[in-house]
Design an enzyme around this catalytic site. Structure first.
Site, mmCIF file in Angstrom:
data_model
loop_
_atom_site.group_PDB
_atom_site.id
_atom_site.type_symbol
_atom_site.label_atom_id
_atom_site.label_comp_id
_atom_site.label_asym_id
_atom_site.label_seq_id
_atom_site.Cartn_x
_atom_site.Cartn_y
_atom_site.Cartn_z
ATOM 1 N N ASP A 151 0.839 -1.197 0.000
ATOM 2 C CA ASP A 151 0.000 0.000 0.000
ATOM 3 C C ASP A 151 0.876 1.249 0.000
ATOM 4 O O ASP A 151 2.012 1.217 0.484
ATOM 5 C CB ASP A 151 -0.904 0.016 1.232
ATOM 6 C CG ASP A 151 -2.016 -1.028 1.150
ATOM 7 O OD1 ASP A 151 -2.352 -1.449 0.031
ATOM 8 O OD2 ASP A 151 -2.541 -1.406 2.209
ATOM 9 N N TYR A 200 6.886 -8.175 8.515
ATOM 10 C CA TYR A 200 6.589 -6.744 8.626
ATOM 11 C C TYR A 200 6.883 -6.224 10.023
ATOM 12 O O TYR A 200 6.807 -6.976 10.998
ATOM 13 C CB TYR A 200 5.096 -6.480 8.369
ATOM 14 C CG TYR A 200 4.591 -6.880 7.015
ATOM 15 C CD1 TYR A 200 4.498 -5.958 5.974
ATOM 16 C CD2 TYR A 200 4.174 -8.185 6.764
ATOM 17 C CE1 TYR A 200 4.008 -6.327 4.725
ATOM 18 C CE2 TYR A 200 3.688 -8.565 5.517
ATOM 19 C CZ TYR A 200 3.608 -7.627 4.508
ATOM 20 O OH TYR A 200 3.123 -7.993 3.277
ATOM 21 N N ASP A 257 -6.731 1.511 8.101
ATOM 22 C CA ASP A 257 -5.408 2.104 8.278
ATOM 23 C C ASP A 257 -5.549 3.619 8.426
ATOM 24 O O ASP A 257 -6.654 4.169 8.389
ATOM 25 C CB ASP A 257 -4.444 1.721 7.148
ATOM 26 C CG ASP A 257 -4.868 2.248 5.781
ATOM 27 O OD1 ASP A 257 -5.705 3.174 5.716
ATOM 28 O OD2 ASP A 257 -4.364 1.736 4.767
ATOM 29 N N ARG A 265 -3.546 -4.801 7.765
ATOM 30 C CA ARG A 265 -4.634 -3.894 8.138
ATOM 31 C C ARG A 265 -5.777 -4.652 8.809
ATOM 32 O O ARG A 265 -6.397 -4.168 9.762
ATOM 33 C CB ARG A 265 -5.187 -3.186 6.904
ATOM 34 C CG ARG A 265 -4.313 -2.099 6.335
ATOM 35 C CD ARG A 265 -5.022 -1.404 5.188
ATOM 36 N NE ARG A 265 -5.069 -2.190 3.969
ATOM 37 C CZ ARG A 265 -6.073 -2.179 3.098
ATOM 38 N NH1 ARG A 265 -7.153 -1.437 3.329
ATOM 39 N NH2 ARG A 265 -6.024 -2.896 2.000
#
Length: 293
Positions: free
Chosen positions: A39, A67, A81, A180
């Site tokens: 994203d 991540y 988000d 998310r």
């Protein structure tokens, strides 16, 4: 043109497509693609394929990813988000460490996850995010994903009464997992709502940040990992005889070598990459052949 992978440290506010467009100019070819979209808000490892290596990308996109994330408890957004609008608030002041640990544990392992409504998944041929932005109800089915690591590294309380709690975490997960959605579901489990405020991808398969270069660095020196090295790093390696190499080069099958269900890199006696193969039913059939092009 050199075929291979470029491991890009994607900057914030750039789409994955923006990075590909920039790499086309830097590499001097339109034959560029990426594995595993990030994203715009997210930064970190974006694997870009150049030339013949674009044929690896679909296989690399299926590998495990890691991540570093920050999840804000106490606020929900319409995108799950920080890029979305706040839709609900609920104080997270009463969330204890034990409650947080229990909620994180419940989201670890093999779980069923409903993707965010604002996502690229198609519903009856239409992108979910386009439907959501028009105010349409989007019902997405839960999908199995694997979260092999969900480790909280820091908890920070904000606001006058501590009504907002920021949770830093390291997450390792299977392809198709939405961080998310993990943020959303963590907040839902704790009764506070939650959304993702920061995300940095540190690894895609074997390719980590230590290999990544910024776009500015790549503009000075476009460092391309040769396709053979890229395959050897990501998949099991199989070396074949000259006779077998001729067979593989023409799309022929080999006997299986017991190297697993996933892709296997096949290399000629001189070390040249020949193909990616998949072993099924006692045979290794080509997924992609890289010779003769």
């Amino acid at each position: 043109m050199t075929s291979g992978l470029v491991i890009v440290d994607k900057p914030a506010e750039w789409t994955s497509h923006d990075v590909v467009a920039r790499m086309r100019r830097l590499a001097g070819t339109r034959k560029v693609g990426h594995a595993g979209t990030l994203d715009p808000m997210a930064t970190g490892v974006l694997v870009v394929g150049v030339g013949k290596a674009t044929r690896l990308l679909g296989h690399l996109a299926l590998t495990e990813k890691t991540y570093r994330a920050t999840i804000r408890l106490g606020q929900s957004t319409n995108t799950d988000d920080a890029e979305g609008e706040i839709t609900a608030t609920a104080s997270a002041a009463a969330v204890t460490d034990d409650a947080l640990d229990a909620a994180v544990k419940a989201l670890t392992g093999e779980i069923m996850q409903v993707p965010p409504q604002v996502s690229a998944i198609k519903v009856n041929g239409r992108r979910a995010y386009k439907m959501a932005r028009k105010g349409e109800d989007v019902e997405l089915a839960a999908r199995p994903v694997t979260v092999s690591e969900f480790t909280v590294t820091d908890v920070r309380r904000d606001g006058e009464l501590g009504e907002l709690v920021d949770v830093d975490a390291v997450i390792t997960c299977s392809s198709g997992t939405y961080i998310r959605a993990l943020a959303r579901d963590l907040g839902a489990a704790l009764g506070t709502g939650g959304h993702l405020t920061a995300l940095r991808r540190t690894r895609v398969g074997p390719y980590g940040l230590e290999l990544a270069r910024t776009l500015d660095q790549l503009a000075e020196h476009c460092e391309i990992l040769p396709i053979g090295d890229a395959v050897a790093a990501a998949f099991p390696r199989r070396e074949v005889t000259a006779e077998q190499a001729r067979l593989v080069a023409h799309g022929g099958r080999l006997p299986a070598a017991g190297l697993g269900p996933g892709p296997v890199g096949v290399f000629a006696p001189d070390g040249t990459l020949l193909a990616l193969v998949e072993e099924r039913g006692g045979a290794a059939r080509p997924l992609a052949v890289f010779t003769g092009e």
